[in-house]
Design an enzyme around this catalytic site. Structure first.
Site, PDB file in Angstrom:
ATOM      1  N   ASP A 130     -31.457 -35.817 -61.869  1.00 28.25           N
ATOM      2  CA  ASP A 130     -29.811 -36.290 -61.522  1.00 28.25           C
ATOM      3  C   ASP A 130     -29.081 -35.568 -62.492  1.00 28.25           C
ATOM      4  OD1 ASP A 130     -27.379 -37.793 -61.151  1.00 28.25           O
ATOM      5  OD2 ASP A 130     -27.779 -38.377 -63.439  1.00 28.25           O
TER       6      ASP A 130
ATOM      7  N   HIS B  38     -23.345 -51.762 -65.527  1.00 27.65           N
ATOM      8  CA  HIS B  38     -22.779 -50.547 -65.496  1.00 27.65           C
ATOM      9  C   HIS B  38     -21.150 -50.429 -64.910  1.00 27.65           C
ATOM     10  CE1 HIS B  38     -22.515 -45.958 -65.278  1.00 27.65           C
ATOM     11  NE2 HIS B  38     -21.933 -46.210 -63.986  1.00 27.65           N
TER      12      HIS B  38
ATOM     13  N   SER C 158     -26.394 -40.664 -58.290  1.00 26.57           N
ATOM     14  CA  SER C 158     -26.694 -40.484 -59.590  1.00 26.57           C
ATOM     15  C   SER C 158     -26.571 -41.797 -60.547  1.00 26.57           C
ATOM     16  CB  SER C 158     -25.171 -39.591 -60.044  1.00 26.57           C
ATOM     17  OG  SER C 158     -25.186 -39.425 -61.627  1.00 26.57           O
TER      18      SER C 158
ATOM     19  N   ARG D 199     -22.611 -30.221 -60.118  1.00 26.61           N
ATOM     20  CA  ARG D 199     -21.347 -30.949 -59.486  1.00 26.61           C
ATOM     21  C   ARG D 199     -20.260 -30.661 -60.203  1.00 26.61           C
ATOM     22  NH1 ARG D 199     -23.100 -36.642 -59.487  1.00 26.61           N
ATOM     23  NH2 ARG D 199     -20.982 -37.164 -58.807  1.00 26.61           N
TER      24      ARG D 199
ATOM     25  N   LYS E 143     -30.392 -43.645 -62.132  1.00 32.64           N
ATOM     26  CA  LYS E 143     -30.758 -43.837 -63.680  1.00 32.64           C
ATOM     27  C   LYS E 143     -31.007 -45.496 -63.675  1.00 32.64           C
ATOM     28  CE  LYS E 143     -27.356 -41.658 -65.187  1.00 32.64           C
ATOM     29  NZ  LYS E 143     -26.750 -40.466 -64.491  1.00 32.64           N
TER      30      LYS E 143
END
Length: 434
Positions: free
Chosen positions: A171, A92, A193, A178, A197
């Site tokens: 989320d 990620h 967050s 947010r 996932k």
């Protein structure tokens, strides 16, 4: 709003908000209830907004972040790749300008017999989304069923596709909230967050590319380090082997900023070429991923040179109905900016170049906006390069010339040519482990 009937709720949202507002630690069962009740729409948006602001101002303990993340995972489905018979490893990135690393990285790692499930997103604002880049390829399809994804991981080894709506639905609601309440920057909420996932995705191990600098979400190195440490701890606490690299995003990554042009650059890397910084980061992340998957001595450069990684790329694109040999979209009009004098390129600030590509149509201002796949910016030089007067510095790529003026306005003061040599800073700044 959902129907609540006469059932008595276990906690009260105001009590949870007050506890965090006053700097206290929220009890585990109360925090789990808060996330669940928000998912059920019993806790309202204004209440969750107040809680998010309290988190932004007062932070969360490691235990609180773990519980929050676990509760968000529990709000939806949890995938499993246990039946594949091979290790799974994911990457990620927190996103940046010219960051196309997922494209060459997934097939490179998969060429070593490791499964790489890359559930990706679309771009919003100046950072491009991986799916937007791949949709430059004629026929390529982002949406896969879980069965299609598993089959592709088994047969090809790598898949880059859209994340299903069933992963961490809490989320999705909190992320949107947010965005409109000034609480995006809260590190515990960013970490929970991202990691809710990734953990729900079911991967065995995970490598995080956490960027800092002018083109990064986290501009400040210390805050990027705090985010990386928080996410590594979350992964570790959830049983996912996790490491992070802190990487420099002060200058655009590679020479291509956009969609189709970033795909071209990724293919160059898979063919054994490509810009040195893109190759450097791809290789560094591949080594991290393969080490977590049990292959610490893998020769990743050899897999690029031999064409092995390219073979997986072609199979991966074909498996999602894309044509790896098809021509990619090209711009209708271009505008090249040249050096006003001889010297050395002293800097090229990442964020303005990202904004310029966005204004040319490579990104979107609203989630429903289309992207122009041929739009973007091609760089011809990088900081540290010597240039002569009149030499091309960068080229704007557009569908028509009407967007060039605003793109050029974004680049006012974004680059500089000096007289002295410039030291190139390494892409990978630091490695963070549990």
């Amino acid at each position: 709003m959902s129907e609540h009937g006469s059932a008595v709720e276990a906690f009260d949202a105001v009590d949870v908000i007050r506890a965090k507002r006053d700097g206290g630690e929220v009890a585990e069962d109360a925090l789990r209830w808060m996330v669940d009740a928000y998912t059920r729409e019993y806790v309202t948006d204004p209440q969750m907004a107040a809680f998010a602001m309290a988190v932004l101002l007062n932070g969360m303990t490691r235990d609180e972040v773990r519980v929050m993340t676990d509760a968000m995972i529990a709000s939806g489905e949890r995938m499993s790749f246990a039946g594949l018979g091979k290790p799974t490893v994911d990457k990620h990135s927190t996103g940046g300008v010219g960051d196309k690393i997922t494209l060459p990285l997934a097939p490179l790692v998969a060429s070593f017999g490791v499964a790489v499930p890359q559930l990706s997103g679309r771009g919003l604002g100046h950072t491009g989304g991986t799916l937007d880049k791949l949709e430059s390829i004629p026929g390529w399809r982002a949406a896969l069923s879980n069965d299609e994804m598993t089959a592709q991981l088994r047969d090809v080894g790598a898949v880059i596709c859209a994340a299903g709506s069933g992963l961490a639905p809490a989320d999705k609601r909190l992320y949107a909230l947010r965005d409109v309440t000034g609480t995006v920057e809260a590190i515990p909420l960013i970490a929970s967050s991202i990691m809710s996932k990734k953990i729900a995705e079911g991967t065995d191990s995970l490598v995080l590319d956490v960027k800092f600098g002018s083109g990064a979400f986290m501009r400040d190195l210390d805050r990027a380090r705090e985010l990386a440490r928080t996410m590594v701890a979350l992964g570790t606490d959830s049983g996912v082997s996790t490491t992070a690299l802190l990487t420099d995003m002060n200058t655009p990554l590679g020479l291509a900023i956009g969609n189709a042009n970033e795909v071209r650059e990724s293919v160059e890397v898979l063919a054994g070429g490509g810009p040195a910084d893109v190759v450097e980061l791809t290789v560094a992340l591949a080594r991290e991923m393969l080490a977590l998957a049990g292959q610490p001595d893998a020769d990743v450069e050899a897999a690029l040179r031999s064409g092995r990684a390219m073979d997986v790329w072609r199979a991966m694109i074909r498996a999602q109905d894309g044509d790896p040999d098809a021509a990619l979209p090209t711009p209708n009009e271009t505008h090249t900016v040249v050096a006003p004098s001889a010297g050395v390129v002293a800097r090229m600030d990442a964020l303005p170049f990202g904004v310029a590509a966005w204004r040319l149509g490579a990104g979107r201002a609203r989630a429903q906006d289309p992207v122009l796949h041929a739009a973007g910016v091609d760089l011809h030089v990088k900081p540290g390069d010597a240039v002569t007067e009149g030499q091309a510095l960068f080229t704007l790529l557009g569908q028509d010339g009407s967007r060039f003026e605003r793109a050029l306005a974004a680049l006012e003061g974004a680059w500089e040519i000096g007289a002295d040599a410039v030291a190139r800073s390494p892409i990978v700044h630091e490695r963070i482990t549990a």
